[in-house]
Design an enzyme around this catalytic site. Sequence first.
Site, PDB file in Angstrom:
ATOM      1  N   ARG A  27       0.818  -1.215   0.000  1.00 27.05           N
ATOM      2  CA  ARG A  27       0.000   0.000   0.000  1.00 27.05           C
ATOM      3  C   ARG A  27       0.850   1.263   0.000  1.00 27.05           C
ATOM      4  NH1 ARG A  27      -5.200  -0.693   1.296  1.00 27.05           N
ATOM      5  NH2 ARG A  27      -5.321   1.481   1.947  1.00 27.05           N
ATOM      6  N   GLY A  99      -5.443   8.441   3.915  1.00 27.95           N
ATOM      7  CA  GLY A  99      -6.482   9.248   3.275  1.00 27.95           C
ATOM      8  C   GLY A  99      -5.975  10.664   3.066  1.00 27.95           C
ATOM      9  N   HIS A 491       0.401  -1.059 -45.992  1.00 25.56           N
ATOM     10  CA  HIS A 491       1.756  -0.629 -46.410  1.00 25.56           C
ATOM     11  C   HIS A 491       2.826  -1.566 -45.850  1.00 25.56           C
ATOM     12  CE1 HIS A 491      -0.244   2.899 -47.865  1.00 25.56           C
ATOM     13  NE2 HIS A 491      -0.700   3.185 -46.674  1.00 25.56           N
ATOM     14  N   LYS A 590       9.585  -2.685 -13.014  1.00 19.30           N
ATOM     15  CA  LYS A 590       8.517  -1.702 -12.824  1.00 19.30           C
ATOM     16  C   LYS A 590       8.961  -0.331 -13.300  1.00 19.30           C
ATOM     17  CE  LYS A 590       4.479  -0.465 -11.767  1.00 19.30           C
ATOM     18  NZ  LYS A 590       3.499  -0.842 -12.779  1.00 19.30           N
TER      19      LYS A 590
HETATM   20  C1  BG6 Z   1       8.681  -0.042 -17.868  1.00 16.53           C
HETATM   21  C2  BG6 Z   1       7.461  -0.678 -17.199  1.00 16.53           C
HETATM   22  O1  BG6 Z   1       9.834  -0.419 -17.182  1.00 16.53           O
HETATM   23  O2  BG6 Z   1       8.588   1.369 -17.846  1.00 16.53           O
HETATM   24  C3  BG6 Z   1       6.242  -0.228 -17.978  1.00 16.53           C
HETATM   25  O3  BG6 Z   1       7.575  -2.091 -17.247  1.00 16.53           O
HETATM   26  C4  BG6 Z   1       6.168   1.293 -17.976  1.00 16.53           C
HETATM   27  O4  BG6 Z   1       5.079  -0.762 -17.382  1.00 16.53           O
HETATM   28  C5  BG6 Z   1       7.456   1.931 -18.488  1.00 16.53           C
HETATM   29  O5  BG6 Z   1       5.099   1.712 -18.748  1.00 16.53           O
HETATM   30  C6  BG6 Z   1       7.474   3.428 -18.203  1.00 16.53           C
HETATM   31  O6  BG6 Z   1       7.463   3.614 -16.804  1.00 16.53           O
HETATM   32  P1  BG6 Z   1       7.069   5.003 -16.147  1.00 16.53           P
HETATM   33  O7  BG6 Z   1       7.241   4.761 -14.685  1.00 16.53           O
HETATM   34  O8  BG6 Z   1       8.058   6.014 -16.651  1.00 16.53           O
HETATM   35  O9  BG6 Z   1       5.682   5.329 -16.518  1.00 16.53           O
END
Ligand code: BG6
Length: 595
Positions: A27, A99, A491, A590
């Site tokens: 969270r 919140g 194309h 991520k």
């Molecule tokens: C990649 C993630 O490393 O980065 C994607 O796996 C993401 O999910 C992309 O869209 C861009 O990341 P951010 O944090 O700059 O939006």
Amino acid sequence: MCGIVGYFGFRRADRVLISALKRLEYRGYDSWGIAVKTPDNELKVYKKTGAIGDVSEFRLCDGCIGIGHTRWATHGKPSDVNAHPHTDCEGKIAVVHNGIISNFQRLREKLESEGHKFRSETDTEVIPHLIEKHCSNMNFEEAVMEALKELEGSYAFVALKGDEDKLVACRCKSPLILGVGDGEYFFASDIPAILEYTNRVVYLEDGDTVIVDSSGFRVIGSEGEIRDVKVEAVPWSLSEAEKGGYEHFMLKEIHENPKVIEDTLAEYVKEDEVELDAKFAVGVSDIVFVSCGTSYHASLVGKYVIEKLAGIPVRVEYASEFNYHDTPLTRTLVVGITQSGETADTIEALRKAKRYGARTLAITNVLGSSVTRIVDHVLYTRAGPEISVCATKTFIAQLMVLYLMGVKLSTMPRSEVREFLDSLRLLPVKVREILDSEDGIREIAEKFADYSNMIYIGRGIGYPIAMEGALKMKEISYIHAEGYPAGELKHGPFALLGKDMPVVACVVRDNTYDIMLSNVKEVKARDSPVIAVADEEDTEVHKFVDVVLRIPAVESILTPVTYSVALQLLAYYVARTRGCEIDKPRHLAKSVTVE
Ligand code: BG6
């Protein structure tokens, strides 16, 4: 979205609080803290920036009553001072909160004028100061309930007073449960925190205040009445609970889309006004979006929306390529969209933009992230922490901010603004309808899970939908899915069509409809199986395709929200059918913090 916990019992509170907080780190994890009441009626507080990490040896003090927090910053950057618990002037009352107190600024100014000294930048800190103020002429729980009358916004909090053997907790539009053990009680934002100790919980309602002391617990309802509550058993395993009963974080986060839309509207729309500080746009002649991955596809929607609503010319650049362009940017606003706020390519592109004299804005989901430290302006999305590597709810949150940015920069008359905001307010309902039809989407996914390749097509506003749909499919199912503007097929990509190359056609009922339908017929003529993503009022498309993924009807400019949620589910169920590792797909991260 933070994680809060409270403990009242016979165990060392510091140990219970920490293990409970670790189960709530999904969270929020930018800082954490606990407060424990010592046997000599002292309050010991410990708080730190960063994730909890290895605290197996950590001991704060003896004491069996305490509160704890793991943070997802919304007001005040992640820091030791802004971490929770927050205390009153004398450090005798501690509070952990999840919140947003929307009227905190007003309350703070009033309390400061009455001599209260604030330490942090948070909205939360007004709570212990308000309780302190009322404690001067009433007891602790009465003071808490008096303070409640002045708070506006969403909150769940637990309060502890150094010289009182009790906890007082309140819930209003933020999650809070009470765990009931044998002679011990637990407060928590979510079930995972307490399952190690008990699976018996009381689901609290908005407006509830709970007092826990040595005589047990009592729940006081919003009208001041003692509520008779049920203690229920939770049928979940611990790992299941962390995902809120969903099999994967990705599915949980897809199901959070309606709330994310509501939270973004709550943040930026008051009555029929978009309250978004648009200083960043004053005097700019054009806009350039720089971003990567899913955020790049949000930028493509941003271009469509801002050009359509505000008539400002917009360019969209891959951040990693932007560094190789030499264009003057003196009157340009360069907008970096990045959910993590840590993507190196986007950060570098914004640094370059600044060197070239551009004004810079970041649209990000993480307060205090690196990107927020290099740009001139920041707009936050309100999606909460996203655990699954695959971006889903943060994409929808980015789209919402871009719609509101488009309205804010537009010269639309009030009546049109009102109408547009009304259609945005309908989106959570529409998205819930799509989530309710997930079984139908799973059936389609199971039919297409054995293919190795796929092509997604769209036109106009349907083009970014196709691009993002293809990326989702690629990221988690490892099917080689490519998105194309439908007009591009002839194309080159036409050569790939055939019975082993299914095509997902994003068919939007706007000025692209007729030509999109003929593109679908051209694809069918080359034997490719076709899934059409189309709205429920489309009575034509089913005649020309193998299967239709039906979407509740919305204005075409809003289809990136509805269609994308359906395509998130399609990719999820294809990957699940193929047995893929959904939350941590191979070779991906991520956020990529290297160029
Ligand atoms: C990649 C993630 O490393 O980065 C994607 O796996 C993401 O999910 C992309 O869209 C861009 O990341 P951010 O944090 O700059 O939006």
